[in-house]
Design an enzyme around this catalytic site. Structure first.
Site, PDB file in Angstrom:
ATOM      1  N   ARG A 182     -11.580 -21.772 117.934  1.00 54.34           N
ATOM      2  CA  ARG A 182     -10.498 -22.150 118.603  1.00 54.34           C
ATOM      3  C   ARG A 182      -9.312 -22.071 117.614  1.00 54.34           C
ATOM      4  O   ARG A 182      -7.975 -21.920 117.935  1.00 54.34           O
ATOM      5  CB  ARG A 182     -10.616 -23.532 119.050  1.00 54.34           C
ATOM      6  N   ASN A 234     -14.023 -24.649 124.242  1.00 51.49           N
ATOM      7  CA  ASN A 234     -15.472 -24.326 124.202  1.00 51.49           C
ATOM      8  C   ASN A 234     -15.991 -24.737 125.602  1.00 51.49           C
ATOM      9  O   ASN A 234     -15.619 -25.732 126.012  1.00 51.49           O
ATOM     10  CB  ASN A 234     -15.994 -25.383 123.027  1.00 51.49           C
TER      11      ASN A 234
END
Length: 89
Positions: free
Chosen positions: A18, A36
């Site tokens: 990320r 996620n």
């Protein structure tokens, strides 16, 4: 401008995916979100120039600790109102 919904599968959680995707997106002037998923995949909504989206995907694929087994890529008509690329928790 194009908008894509991407699902990255592989070793994509717990490896800085990320954060890395945000850095790459910011550099390429893309907007959207990354988060996620509970099944171990990572979901990305990304909007920008088509060539920059392709560069974004290629740069993520070439990261040291990330291993991408497959990417589901679909163009969407969803409006992304973000002014930047954001990590969703």
């Amino acid at each position: 401008m194009k908008t894509y919904h991407l699902i990255f599968k592989g070793r994509v959680q717990g490896v800085g995916f990320r954060y890395t995707s945000k850095m790459i997106a910011d550099k390429l002037k893309l907007v959207g979100t990354v988060k996620n998923l509970s099944n171990g995949d990572v979901e990305v909504y990304v909007k920008g120039e088509e060539t920059n989206i392709e560069k974004f995907i290629e740069e993520i694929k070439n990261q040291r600790f990330i291993r991408i087994d497959s990417i589901d890529k679909n163009e969407v008509n969803k409006s992304i109102d973000c002014l930047s690329f954001n990590i969703v928790h």
